[in-house]
Design an enzyme around this catalytic site. Structure first.
Site, short mmCIF file in Angstrom:
data_model
loop_
_atom_site.label_atom_id
_atom_site.label_comp_id
_atom_site.label_asym_id
_atom_site.label_seq_id
_atom_site.Cartn_x
_atom_site.Cartn_y
_atom_site.Cartn_z
CG ASP A 1 -2.22 0.71 1.01
OD1 ASP A 1 -2.31 1.51 0.05
OD2 ASP A 1 -3.16 0.48 1.79
CG ASP B 1 -9.38 2.42 -0.39
OD1 ASP B 1 -8.79 1.37 -0.70
OD2 ASP B 1 -8.78 3.39 0.12
#
Length: 703
Positions: free
Chosen positions: A453, A523
């Protein structure tokens, strides 16, 4: 041969299966673009190789069509290369010196060398041909053959000249966090339309891809010219239309706040920029790009596994017992890969601390990670884990020990985003630290998957200990170093799969995909929202590379309620994942979901390796439909989604694509059989009703 050179006319022709790309050396020694479109004899373009002017204010108009535009003299359009010399001169006068045609890795490659008339600088333009996909991969290499530094102020990968069209429609994607890959199009008027990122990575606000048509191309037909850039740092694509109705698209590393010092004897290579033309509309464009990624870009041909990620179940409240309980339920679903997300390391109890301290939290995992990993393996699953190596919390041991490791300006405060600062990974000691802890993590534990990430843009891009006059190299050096780290890790641990993730879908491009097995596009896991995100993604990137999660019935993003079937169907159109809190799922829900997972595994070869067709014939009725067909056209799967039914009206039939016209096909869920041409011209029934309804049809050729 796919690459030809006509000595008499001084014309280069790149011939693919269906297209021609033609340019030549004009009387002034410059490379001039002539043609890009359906297959053509190069000699037919000879009359186009000429110079022309409009007035004393518009001289050498042909320079607008330069294959690679060097700033200087009468160049006023977007340049491909701009430099500053040691003596204060700031322009270029590059002429063709030589060319060579070589074979590299089974592909033909054309390299053209241009030299400046007065200074020791060479530009090597590279054209690699992918004939079966009608694609050309371009890049440039700048070589300093002298003894003085040269400052590269703007170094682009390629310029693509679009043939004359009455109108030029630009198609691209835009977005933001939770709303990535939203399709947009605009008619180009005179001037420049700039797509770019200045945030340090590819960015969710735009993606480095373009398509141009005459305004009438559809999914299934029409001329489309397109390109995608392989770069994971700051990038820029400029579509420029002149007053003479000529359009050129230039793309590469963003020149904003960016310079590169090219020392004596050094060279600089640009990222690759792949471009293509098709007469088969946007659908064929996408299928060519998808196949290019499968055959030439991505590191692994292995099918992507069904995964479970524990983030939405536990957030930072991670511990061994809860994770093992989740693993048991995930195994009942048929999950193949169990992934522990943020919160397993350091003092990481929230997003304000611990980032950078990559040691296992012994309060949460008193027996280390091995207890959980062994449990996951005993349940028949692989184990994966989340990391964010480029960032650090100020509240961490790493930052307290090395506050000078982050990007910063010494006279400014250090801006925090998500309570984080960004490590200067170009520093040798920082790069070494990341490689060391990642190597230790992957060596000591049997880990099959890394979710990498990156939740922070680059701000205050000062590089401590880097020469003051070379501070603007930061944007390029960060991306180069990231590639070096990933390349090293992939070489050391070839069995480990990597997922790229950055604040949602902010680091997805053909550059990172040389190292990443899959991507995280957003997301936002709302099943309805994901349809538009996944559609925009599919214009450029292959379905196999897109991780899609099934989450809760009531979306955390929009509070929208969708059925389990709808959520699974939406997520089955890429690499399937589950991200719900399984501890709150009933046994009945687990069993029902396991049925969908079994279905996905059966159709996985179609979704992850087949040809994708976006079926847009019913968009006006609020229906989104996507079809996947195997290469033999013997099997296909169709997903269809109805947003809302109106006025009690039934839906028209849905026309399919990509089948063999004279073969007979049967739909698993319906009685009877139909020919391929009937399914493609008459269509199939869609018994969708109400709001947010969905279906999946499996269709096979009859023996």
């Amino acid at each position: 041969m796919t690459i030809q050179y006509n000595e008499q006319h001084r014309i280069f022709a790149i011939q693919t299966n269906q297209t021609s790309y033609i340019f030549g050396v004009n009387g002034k020694g410059r490379l001039q673009h002539l043609y890009w479109g359906s297959s053509l004899d190069p000699e037919d373009c000879a009359p186009l190789l000429r110079t022309w002017s409009h007035s004393s204010f518009d001289m050498e108009i042909e320079r607008i069509l330069e294959e690679y535009s060097f700033w200087g003299d009468l160049v006023y359009t977007e340049p491909s290369l701009k430099v500053s010399w040691h003596d204060g001169v700031r322009d270029l006068s590059m002429k063709v010196a030589e060319h060579r045609i070589v074979e590299q890795d089974g592909q033909e490659k054309l390299v053209i060398t241009l030299q400046d008339e007065a200074y020791p600088l060479e530009t090597h333009l590279s054209y690699t041909v992918i004939p079966e996909l009608d694609l050309i991969v371009r890049s440039a290499k700048i070589v300093n053959t002298g003894s003085h530094d040269v400052i590269l102020e703007n170094t682009q990968s390629a310029s693509w000249s679009i043939p004359y069209l009455p109108d030029y429609r630009l198609t691209h994607v835009t977005g933001k966090w939770s709303g990535e890959f939203q399709l947009r199009n605009t008619i180009l008027s005179e001037g420049k339309k700039v797509l770019e990122s200045r945030r340090g990575f590819t960015d969710s606000h735009a993606n480095p891809w373009f398509a141009v048509d005459n305004g009438y191309a559809t999914e299934d037909s029409g001329d489309v010219w397109f390109g995608a850039l392989a770069w994971s740092g700051n990038w820029k694509i400029t579509a420029e239309k002149t007053a003479f109705n000529q359009v050129k698209v230039t793309g590469g590393i963003n020149d904003f706040d960016s310079e590169w010092t090219l020392g004596a004897g050094e060279s600089f290579e640009t990222p690759t920029f792949v471009g293509g033309y098709t007469a088969g509309g946007f659908g064929e464009m996408s299928r060519h790009l998808h196949q290019y990624q499968y055959d030439y870009v991505i590191p692994s041909q292995e099918p992507r596994k069904v995964l479970y990620n524990s983030w939405e179940a536990t957030y930072f409240d991670v511990n061994a017992q809860d994770q093992m309980a989740l693993a048991e339920r995930a195994a009942r679903l048929g999950v193949e890969l169990f992934v522990v997300d943020d919160g397993w390391f350091g003092e990481r109890n929230h997003d304000r601390a611990g980032l950078g301290d990559w040691f296992v939290n012994r309060e949460k995992f008193p027996n280390g990670l091995e207890e959980l990993i062994q449990k996951v393996h005993n349940l028949g699953m692989g184990f994966g884990i989340w990391v964010e190596p480029e960032s650090v919390n100020p509240d961490s041991d790493l930052y307290r020990q090395h506050p000078d490791w982050v990007y910063h300006f010494p006279t400014r405060g250090r801006t925090e985003l998500r309570n984080q600062l960004l490590l200067n990974i170009t520093k040798p000691e920082v790069k070494s630290y990341i490689l060391q802890f990642m190597t230790e993590l992957l060596s000591k534990h049997d880990i099959a998957f890394i979710k990498w990430d990156m939740n922070r843009t680059i701000t205050q891009p000062g590089m401590k200990d880097h020469p003051l006059q070379r501070q603007k190299e930061v944007w390029i050096r960060h991306a180069h170093t990231l590639y070096e780290i990933w390349a090293e890790l992939r070489e050391r641990f070839p069995h480990v799969a990597f997922e790229t993730c950055a604040g949602g879908g902010s680091r997805i491009d053909l550059g990172i995909l040389r190292y990443a097995d899959q991507t995280w596009p957003s997301d936002n896991t709302d099943a309805f929202d994901r349809l538009s995100i996944q559609e925009g993604f599919s214009y450029v990137y292959a379905p196999k590379l897109m991780t899609c999660w099934v989450t809760e019935a009531i979306s955390g993003m929009n509070k929208r309620t969708t059925s389990l079937q709808y959520r699974f169907h939406s997520a089955m159109m890429g690499t399937l994942g589950i991200g719900s809190n399984l501890n709150e799922w009933s046994d009945e829900l687990i069993d029902e979901s396991a049925g969908y997972v079994r279905q996905y595994k059966e159709i996985r070869p179609l979704v992850q390796y087949g040809h994708q067709y976006r079926l847009d014939t019913l968009k006006k009725q609020g229906v989104a439909a996507v079809q996947y067909v195997n290469k033999e056209a013997s099997e296909t799967v169709v997903f269809a989604f109805l947003h809302s039914q109106r006025l009690g009206e039934p839906l028209p039939r849905l026309r399919l694509r990509g089948l063999q016209p004279d073969k007979m096909y049967a739909i698993e869920q319906l009685p009877g059989a139909w020919t391929g041409k009937a399914m493609m011209n008459i269509g199939i029934e869609l018994p969708l009703r109400g709001d947010l309804d969905s279906l999946m049809y499996r269709i096979r050729e009859q023996e």
